[in-house]
Design an enzyme around this catalytic site. Structure first.
Site, PDB file in Angstrom:
ATOM      1  N   PHE A 126      55.482 -38.538  -4.896  1.00 38.55           N
ATOM      2  CA  PHE A 126      54.990 -37.866  -3.694  1.00 38.55           C
ATOM      3  C   PHE A 126      53.587 -37.311  -3.955  1.00 38.55           C
ATOM      4  O   PHE A 126      53.354 -36.670  -4.983  1.00 38.55           O
ATOM      5  CB  PHE A 126      55.955 -36.742  -3.313  1.00 38.55           C
ATOM      6  CG  PHE A 126      55.669 -36.120  -1.980  1.00 38.55           C
ATOM      7  CD1 PHE A 126      56.172 -36.684  -0.820  1.00 38.55           C
ATOM      8  CD2 PHE A 126      54.886 -34.985  -1.878  1.00 38.55           C
ATOM      9  CE1 PHE A 126      55.896 -36.114   0.422  1.00 38.55           C
ATOM     10  CE2 PHE A 126      54.605 -34.409  -0.640  1.00 38.55           C
ATOM     11  CZ  PHE A 126      55.117 -34.975   0.507  1.00 38.55           C
ATOM     12  N   ASP A 196      62.005 -32.959  -9.342  1.00 41.20           N
ATOM     13  CA  ASP A 196      61.710 -32.554  -7.968  1.00 41.20           C
ATOM     14  C   ASP A 196      62.919 -32.940  -7.113  1.00 41.20           C
ATOM     15  O   ASP A 196      63.256 -34.121  -7.002  1.00 41.20           O
ATOM     16  CB  ASP A 196      60.439 -33.260  -7.477  1.00 41.20           C
ATOM     17  CG  ASP A 196      60.008 -32.762  -6.106  1.00 41.20           C
ATOM     18  OD1 ASP A 196      60.912 -32.447  -5.294  1.00 41.20           O
ATOM     19  OD2 ASP A 196      58.792 -32.699  -5.839  1.00 41.20           O
ATOM     20  N   TYR A 219      63.137 -26.714   3.605  1.00 36.02           N
ATOM     21  CA  TYR A 219      62.989 -26.978   5.053  1.00 36.02           C
ATOM     22  C   TYR A 219      63.481 -28.368   5.441  1.00 36.02           C
ATOM     23  O   TYR A 219      63.495 -28.707   6.606  1.00 36.02           O
ATOM     24  CB  TYR A 219      61.533 -26.788   5.507  1.00 36.02           C
ATOM     25  CG  TYR A 219      60.500 -27.484   4.651  1.00 36.02           C
ATOM     26  CD1 TYR A 219      60.310 -28.850   4.754  1.00 36.02           C
ATOM     27  CD2 TYR A 219      59.748 -26.771   3.738  1.00 36.02           C
ATOM     28  CE1 TYR A 219      59.390 -29.490   3.955  1.00 36.02           C
ATOM     29  CE2 TYR A 219      58.824 -27.401   2.936  1.00 36.02           C
ATOM     30  CZ  TYR A 219      58.645 -28.759   3.041  1.00 36.02           C
ATOM     31  OH  TYR A 219      57.730 -29.388   2.248  1.00 36.02           O
ATOM     32  N   LYS A 220      63.860 -29.194   4.455  1.00 36.63           N
ATOM     33  CA  LYS A 220      64.380 -30.532   4.774  1.00 36.63           C
ATOM     34  C   LYS A 220      65.885 -30.417   5.031  1.00 36.63           C
ATOM     35  O   LYS A 220      66.294 -29.828   6.020  1.00 36.63           O
ATOM     36  CB  LYS A 220      64.024 -31.507   3.647  1.00 36.63           C
ATOM     37  CG  LYS A 220      62.509 -31.758   3.593  1.00 36.63           C
ATOM     38  CD  LYS A 220      62.056 -32.557   2.387  1.00 36.63           C
ATOM     39  CE  LYS A 220      60.528 -32.709   2.430  1.00 36.63           C
ATOM     40  NZ  LYS A 220      59.948 -33.035   1.126  1.00 36.63           N
ATOM     41  N   ARG A 364      60.996 -44.321   8.397  1.00 38.50           N
ATOM     42  CA  ARG A 364      62.075 -43.623   7.688  1.00 38.50           C
ATOM     43  C   ARG A 364      63.035 -42.989   8.676  1.00 38.50           C
ATOM     44  O   ARG A 364      62.614 -42.383   9.670  1.00 38.50           O
ATOM     45  CB  ARG A 364      61.471 -42.457   6.897  1.00 38.50           C
ATOM     46  CG  ARG A 364      61.018 -42.747   5.528  1.00 38.50           C
ATOM     47  CD  ARG A 364      60.766 -41.507   4.684  1.00 38.50           C
ATOM     48  NE  ARG A 364      60.317 -40.290   5.362  1.00 38.50           N
ATOM     49  CZ  ARG A 364      60.097 -39.138   4.744  1.00 38.50           C
ATOM     50  NH1 ARG A 364      60.287 -39.032   3.445  1.00 38.50           N
ATOM     51  NH2 ARG A 364      59.690 -38.081   5.409  1.00 38.50           N
TER      52      ARG A 364
HETATM   53  C1  LIG Z   1      58.604 -32.563   0.853  1.00 38.24           C
HETATM   54  C2  LIG Z   1      58.131 -32.712  -0.547  1.00 38.24           C
HETATM   55  C3  LIG Z   1      57.215 -31.804  -1.095  1.00 38.24           C
HETATM   56  C4  LIG Z   1      56.659 -30.703  -0.253  1.00 38.24           C
HETATM   57  O1  LIG Z   1      55.746 -29.866  -0.866  1.00 38.24           O
HETATM   58  P1  LIG Z   1      55.348 -28.488  -0.152  1.00 38.24           P
HETATM   59  O2  LIG Z   1      54.442 -27.855  -1.104  1.00 38.24           O
HETATM   60  O3  LIG Z   1      56.622 -27.722   0.071  1.00 38.24           O
HETATM   61  O4  LIG Z   1      54.714 -28.818   1.149  1.00 38.24           O
HETATM   62  C5  LIG Z   1      56.861 -31.970  -2.430  1.00 38.24           C
HETATM   63  N1  LIG Z   1      57.376 -32.977  -3.179  1.00 38.24           N
HETATM   64  C6  LIG Z   1      58.243 -33.874  -2.665  1.00 38.24           C
HETATM   65  C7  LIG Z   1      58.787 -34.966  -3.518  1.00 38.24           C
HETATM   66  C8  LIG Z   1      58.642 -33.772  -1.339  1.00 38.24           C
HETATM   67  O5  LIG Z   1      59.480 -34.650  -0.826  1.00 38.24           O
END
Ligand SMILES: *Cc1c(COP(=O)(O)O)cnc(C)c1O
Length: 405
Positions: A126, A196, A219-220, A364
Site C-alpha cells: 500500500f 499491517d 475505519y474499514k 474492488r
Molecule cells: C487503509 C490502509 C492504510 C491507511 O493509512 P491511514 O494512515 O490510516 O490513512 C494504510 N495501509 C494499508 C495497507 C491500508 O490498507
C-alpha cells in the site's frame, strides 16, 4: 444448479449474523460493498457521539479527562481492539493514523536492531506504507530492499535486515499472507516483523501471538468512522526496550509533573503522542461494543460464503478475477481487472452498488459480514451484469476521475 434471489434470501434467513445488520444505518436502495474502505455507520455511534459532545464535553467540560475516561482512551480502546487480534491487555494502543503508527513502530524496530541497515518492503505494498518506509529510511539513514514478483522474502533476508513491513491481506488483490510462516521466517533471520492489519481486522481471525509489531486502521471493517484512530501493537517482550521517536507528552511517564525532559511511560502507553481525538474515539468505541459480541469464526465463514457467491454469480461476465480463487487465500474482498474498471465502477455507484477503483485497472468489492446480505451480493452481481451487458459505463460523465476513487 443456478443461484436464485430467493435462494439467497433463504441463506439470509438462516444466517447466524443476520441480526447485526439492524445495528447499522444503511440507506435504502444502496448495496454497500465498500466496508473495506469506510465501514457503515453503527446506530449506537450516533448516540455515543451525541453523548460525548453534549454531556461529556458540553456539561462536564475539562473534568471529563478524568470522569469520562478521556485520558485513558488510547489504552482502553487499544485493549478492546487487542481482543480482536489475539493481543494481551497492554499490548495495543489506539490513536493517530495508520501512517503515523507505521512511522512509530518502524523507528522503534530500527532502534532494536541498531547494527542492521535494511528495511524490507514489497514493491506492491500500500503506497502510504511505502512512503513512510522511504521517510523512515531517509530520517534514520537506512536502506530499503524490495520484494516483488521476482524477489521473494527469502531472496532479500540476510544479516543486514533490521525489519520487514508487510500487509496481512493485500489491499489490491485481497490475497492473504501466511502470518505464522512469514513471522517465523523473518525472526529466523534475526529481523523484526511489522504486520499491517488494515484489511484483516474485522474481516478474518487474526492472531498476533509471536509477532513483534503490528498496525491497523479502524475505519474499514471495524466501522470506526472516517478518520477514526488507528492502532499499534507492540509485543510485551519489546516494550521495555522500544522507544517512540515522536516523544510527546501523552507518552511521558508523569505527564502532569510537567518535567522539562522526556521520560517514556511504562508499556505501550509510551507510544502515545498528543491529545487524542475524543469524539472519534466515541464513535469507534460504540462500534467496538458490537465487535466484542461477535465470533470471528462466524465472520470468516460468512465472508467466505459471500465472496464465493459473488465470484460464482459473476463468472460468465468476462471479467478477469484478480483475487485468489481459493477462499483459503482470500480476504473479504473480490476484485477484477478490466480496462474500463473506473467508468464501470462509476456506473455501478450511480445505480446504488458501491465498490471502489484502485489504479491502474482494478475494481474492488468488499464484503462486511456484519451487514452485507446474500441478496445484496445477488443484486450487486445482477447490476454489474447489466452495466457490462448494456455498456452503461460508456457515458461521458463516468470517464473523468474524481479526487477520491
Ligand atoms: C487503509 C490502509 C492504510 C491507511 O493509512 P491511514 O494512515 O490510516 O490513512 C494504510 N495501509 C494499508 C495497507 C491500508 O490498507
Amino acid at each position: 444448479m443456478s443461484i436464485t434471489r430467493a435462494g439467497c434470501a433463504a441463506l439470509d434467513a438462516a444466517d447466524p449474523l443476520r441480526d447485526y445488520r439492524d445495528e447499522f444505518v444503511l440507506p435504502d436502495g444502496v448495496v454497500y460493498l465498500l466496508g473495506n474502505s469506510l465501514g457503515a455507520l453503527p446506530k449506537r455511534a450516533v448516540e455515543r457521539v451525541a453523548h460525548t459532545v453534549g454531556v461529556e464535553w458540553g456539561r462536564h467540560l475539562g473534568a471529563s479527562w478524568n470522569t469520562a475516561g478521556w485520558w485513558d482512551l488510547p489504552q482502553s480502546t487499544g485493549d478492546r481492539i487487542g481482543q480482536l487480534i489475539g493481543a494481551a491487555p497492554g499490548e495495543v494502543l489506539a490513536g493517530d493514523s495508520t501512517s503515523i503508527s507505521i512511522f512509530k513502530v518502524l523507528s522503534a524496530a530500527l532502534r532494536l536492531r541498531p547494527d542492521r541497515r535494511v528495511i524490507v518492503c514489497d514493491a506492491g505494498e500500500f503506497p502510504t506504507d511505502r512512503y513512510v518506509v522511504q521517510g523512515v529510511a531517509a530520517t534514520f539513514d537506512r536502506e530499503i530492499r524490495e520484494t516483488g514478483p521476482e524477489r521473494s522474502l527469502a531472496d532479500v533476508l540476510g544479516p543486514d535486515v533490521a525489519v520487514v513491513l508487510i500487509s496481512h491481506v493485500d489491499y489490491r488483490t485481497g490475497a492473504i499472507r501466511d502470518m505464522t510462516a512469514i513471522t517465523e521466517q523473518v525472526r529466523a533471520a534475526g529481523a523484526l516483523v511489522v504486520w499491517d492489519l488494515c484489511h484483516s481486522t474485522g474481516a478474518l481471525p487474526v492472531d498476533v501471538t509471536g509477532v513483534d509489531f503490528a498496525v491497523g486502521c479502524t475505519y474499514k471493517y471495524l466501522n470506526g468512522g472516517p478518520g477514526a484512530p488507528a492502532y499499534l501493537y507492540v509485543a510485551a517482550q519489546h516494550q521495555e526496550a522500544a522507544r517512540n521517536a515522536i516523544s510527546g507528552w501523552h507518552g511521558h511517564a508523569a505527564p502532569f509533573d510537567f518535567e522539562p525532559d522526556y521520560r517514556p511511560a511504562d508499556g505501550v502507553r509510551r507510544f502515545a503522542v498528543g491529545s487524542p481525538p475524543v469524539i472519534s474515539f466515541a464513535a469507534l468505541n460504540a462500534s467496538l461494543e458490537i465487535w466484542a459480541k461477535v465470533d470471528m469464526r462466524s465472520i470468516r465463514a460468512k465472508s467466505v460464503a459471500l465472496t464465493e457467491l459473488f465470484i460464482a454469480l459473476t463468472e460468465g461476465l468476462g471479467l478477469e478475477l484478480a483475487t485468489p480463487r481459493d477462499p483459503v487465500e482470500r480476504g473479504s474482498q473480490v476484485c477484477f481487472r478490466h480496462e474500463h474498471s473506473y467508468p464501470i465502477m462509476r456506473a455501478l455507484i450511480d445505480r446504488g452498488v458501491h465498490g471502489d477503483f484502485r489504479a491502474p485497472d482494478i475494481m474492488r468489492f468488499g464484503f462486511a459480514p456484519l451487514y452485507n446480505r446474500y441478496v445484496d451480493v445477488y443484486d450487486a452481481a445482477d447490476m454489474l451484469a447489466e452495466v457490462l451487458g448494456k455498456e452503461l459505463w460508456r457515458e461521458d460523465r463516468y470517464q473523468r476521475r474524481l479526487t477520491v476513487t
